[in-house]
Design a protein around this motif. Structure first.
Motif, mmCIF file in Angstrom:
data_model
loop_
_atom_site.group_PDB
_atom_site.id
_atom_site.type_symbol
_atom_site.label_atom_id
_atom_site.label_comp_id
_atom_site.label_asym_id
_atom_site.label_seq_id
_atom_site.Cartn_x
_atom_site.Cartn_y
_atom_site.Cartn_z
ATOM 1 N N UNK A 152 22.583 77.557 99.078
ATOM 2 C CA UNK A 152 21.795 76.508 98.425
ATOM 3 C C UNK A 152 21.698 75.275 99.302
ATOM 4 N N UNK A 153 22.799 74.915 99.971
ATOM 5 C CA UNK A 153 22.760 73.747 100.856
ATOM 6 C C UNK A 153 21.768 73.954 101.988
ATOM 7 N N UNK A 154 21.720 75.176 102.553
ATOM 8 C CA UNK A 154 20.762 75.471 103.617
ATOM 9 C C UNK A 154 19.330 75.392 103.100
ATOM 10 N N UNK A 155 19.113 75.866 101.853
ATOM 11 C CA UNK A 155 17.778 75.782 101.263
ATOM 12 C C UNK A 155 17.350 74.324 101.117
ATOM 13 N N UNK A 156 18.243 73.478 100.574
ATOM 14 C CA UNK A 156 17.922 72.064 100.399
ATOM 15 C C UNK A 156 17.632 71.412 101.739
ATOM 16 N N UNK A 157 18.494 71.653 102.717
ATOM 17 C CA UNK A 157 18.336 71.033 104.031
ATOM 18 C C UNK A 157 17.028 71.436 104.680
ATOM 19 N N UNK A 158 16.741 72.737 104.685
ATOM 20 C CA UNK A 158 15.511 73.197 105.333
ATOM 21 C C UNK A 158 14.274 72.688 104.603
ATOM 22 N N UNK A 159 14.311 72.695 103.278
ATOM 23 C CA UNK A 159 13.156 72.242 102.504
ATOM 24 C C UNK A 159 12.853 70.778 102.784
ATOM 25 N N UNK A 160 13.880 69.930 102.738
ATOM 26 C CA UNK A 160 13.654 68.499 102.963
ATOM 27 C C UNK A 160 13.232 68.226 104.406
ATOM 28 N N UNK A 161 13.840 68.906 105.366
ATOM 29 C CA UNK A 161 13.441 68.714 106.757
ATOM 30 C C UNK A 161 11.992 69.150 106.976
ATOM 31 N N UNK A 162 11.587 70.250 106.349
ATOM 32 C CA UNK A 162 10.241 70.796 106.562
ATOM 33 C C UNK A 162 9.161 69.959 105.897
ATOM 34 N N UNK A 163 9.477 69.394 104.735
ATOM 35 C CA UNK A 163 8.436 68.763 103.923
ATOM 36 C C UNK A 163 8.510 67.246 103.882
ATOM 37 N N UNK A 164 9.549 66.652 104.444
ATOM 38 C CA UNK A 164 9.785 65.211 104.286
ATOM 39 C C UNK A 164 8.567 64.375 104.629
ATOM 40 N N UNK A 165 7.862 64.700 105.688
ATOM 41 C CA UNK A 165 6.737 63.871 106.125
ATOM 42 C C UNK A 165 5.535 63.977 105.196
ATOM 43 N N UNK A 166 5.559 64.913 104.233
ATOM 44 C CA UNK A 166 4.423 65.111 103.325
ATOM 45 C C UNK A 166 4.726 64.684 101.888
ATOM 46 N N UNK A 167 5.988 64.348 101.574
ATOM 47 C CA UNK A 167 6.405 64.132 100.186
ATOM 48 C C UNK A 167 6.076 62.713 99.733
ATOM 49 N N UNK A 168 5.359 62.619 98.615
ATOM 50 C CA UNK A 168 5.088 61.326 97.977
ATOM 51 C C UNK A 168 6.000 61.115 96.768
ATOM 52 N N UNK A 169 6.243 62.171 95.998
ATOM 53 C CA UNK A 169 7.128 62.099 94.833
ATOM 54 C C UNK A 169 8.189 63.178 94.973
ATOM 55 N N UNK A 170 9.454 62.800 94.812
ATOM 56 C CA UNK A 170 10.553 63.739 95.023
ATOM 57 C C UNK A 170 11.527 63.657 93.866
ATOM 58 N N UNK A 171 11.856 64.832 93.326
ATOM 59 C CA UNK A 171 12.825 64.945 92.237
ATOM 60 C C UNK A 171 13.932 65.880 92.716
#
Length: 467
Positions: A152-171
């Motif tokens: 789960x930690x790897x999923x969170x890390x990869x998701x945030x690293x991959x999408x951070x530059x596109x995220x306007x709203x984050x939950x």
């Protein structure tokens, strides 16, 4: 002999060309007939792609919040739209707005999705369909116990690293140790919702502040819930304009107000008391909502620029000891005030609200209404609520009598700098059907007076309401 064979071969080639021509004609006829049949059987396929695309957008589940969309599961839109037909798949992929909301809840994900890191390909495909548009992301381990650990930690890390530059709203609703250990670049992030896993009795402690969101130049709104404490996070607090916290300690509430001088709107829901909470004055806060049991925050706050105040108070042994001083410190600039009308918010506290234009009182009792009507009658108290323009009495027993009419009439026109009352609403809740059909005699004194007020421009609504 060879000449005869060549002749025969030429005849066969000619036959093949003729057969291919006939086959093409038959196939063209078939396609034409199939198209006509589809137009009759599936008229939606005849719609322009732009209209079909708009229809697809209406298929997204959960209209009330972007975080009620369950998009990973195969049966909701937009993923389900990819499996109907080639035309729909093409339109869905070519509609970036379909893919601007992504929800990943660990309990919904198959084990192979985590173990084989299938999410890397999935996120890459999703990002390609967004076509550079801002993205709203929910990433949660809701109700997933025990701690799902490294996958789960790897999923969170990869998701945030991959999408951070596109995220306007984050939950995010994740374990504290799942946050990336270094700051990420969030150039578009404006709204952030942070909480830990639900139903957990564990108290979380963070040794070092979480730096994940320290580089978010557009971050303005933060909502913290499920034991997420503001002091756990390194944030650009100075640029925040909106904050909401659920079950945050009184010391943390004071911390937020101290760290966020640009805050305009703030909500604290069920704060709890902690020792050594400092007295805090916020000079810029315009809107404040508070729902609490007891006087957890009232004794510690002064909000001199407040324009909108909404409070929900539960029973407390302290009575008005801290409520009245707080309202006195924060009432001079109030434009809108909303609260349950009870002894905790007595009528006399309204006298200090000299700029108030909008007053909403919920579940007032008859005795309270009688005192309020006396205050509103300008023949009795000329200076009370001089700017009041909207009055709402919600969920009360029907209270329509001559003193009320007199008070409303006294405010029907502007007088010597005093504003006129433009709108009056009274609604009541009752299991008694006779009260649901409560009627004012149009030919009686009250009915005639109400009609005159309405004819003179006052908006009046009286009647039964339901929750």
């Amino acid at each position: 002999m060879s000449a005869a064979l060549r002749t025969r071969l030429a005849e066969i080639d000619t036959s093949i060309v003729e057969l291919r021509s006939r086959l093409k004609t038959v196939e063209d006829d078939r396609r034409s007939i199939q198209q006509q049949l589809d137009d009759i059987t599936y008229p939606i396929l005849t719609l322009p792609a732009e209209i079909t695309s708009e229809i697809f957008l209406q298929c997204l589940p959960g209209n009330e919040s972007v975080f009620h969309r369950t998009l990973w599961k195969p049966y909701p839109a937009p993923i389900s739209l990819l499996h109907i037909c080639r035309e729909w798949r093409f339109i869905a992929i070519a509609t970036p707005r379909l893919w601007t909301f992504l929800q990943l809840n660990l309990p919904d994900l198959p084990d192979r999705f985590l173990k084989t890191e299938r999410y890397k390909e999935f996120l890459s495909e999703w990002l390609a369909r967004v076509c550079g548009r801002p993205l709203s992301l929910e990433l949660a381990t809701l109700d997933y116990f025990p701690n799902p650990g490294e996958p789960a930690r790897l999923l969170v890390t990869h998701t945030l690293h991959s999408l951070a530059s596109h995220i306007r709203t984050l939950h995010l609703s994740i374990y504290p140790d799942h946050y990336p250990p270094i700051p990420l670049d969030f150039p578009l992030l404006r709204e952030l919702l942070l909480g830990y896993t639900t139903d957990s009795e564990e108290e979380f402690n963070v040794e070092n502040s979480i730096q994940t969101f320290s580089a978010a130049p557009q971050l303005r709104d933060i909502y913290m819930f499920c034991k997420a404490a503001p002091s756990f996070f390194a944030m650009p607090w100075h640029q925040l304009t909106v904050f909401k916290g659920e079950e945050v300690s009184s010391r943390e509430c004071a911390t937020v107000l101290g760290l966020a001088p640009s805050l305009v709107q703030c909500t604290f829901d069920e704060p709890y008391s902690t020792p050594d909470t400092p007295f805090t004055t916020h000079m810029g806060l315009k809107s404040f909502e508070l729902c609490e049991t007891g006087d957890v925050l009232f004794r510690f706050l002064a909000l001199p620029a407040l324009q909108t105040l909404q409070i929900v108070l539960y029973d407390s042994d302290d009575g008005d000891e801290h409520v009245l001083p707080f309202i006195s410190r924060s009432s001079r600039s109030l434009l809108k005030f909303s609260a349950p009308a009870s002894s905790r918010v007595p009528v006399r506290c309204l006298l200090d609200m000299v700029l108030l234009t909008y007053l909403v009182l919920d579940t007032p009792e008859t005795e309270y209404l009688t005192e309020l009507v006396g205050l509103l009658d300008r023949a009795n108290t000329w200076d009370s609520l001089p700017e009041l323009q909207v009055l709402e009495l919600s969920h009360c027993a029907p209270y329509i009598n001559e003193p009320l009419i007199t008070a409303l009439s006294s405010r029907a026109v502007a007088q010597e700098g005093r504003a006129r009352l433009r709108s009056f609403r009274q609604t009541w809740l009752s299991k008694d059907r006779s009260q649901r059909t409560y009627r004012v005699d149009p030919a009686g004194y009250i009915g005639i007076a109400l009609k005159k007020l309405a004819d003179d421009g006052m908006e009046i609504h009286l009647g039964y309401s339901s929750l």
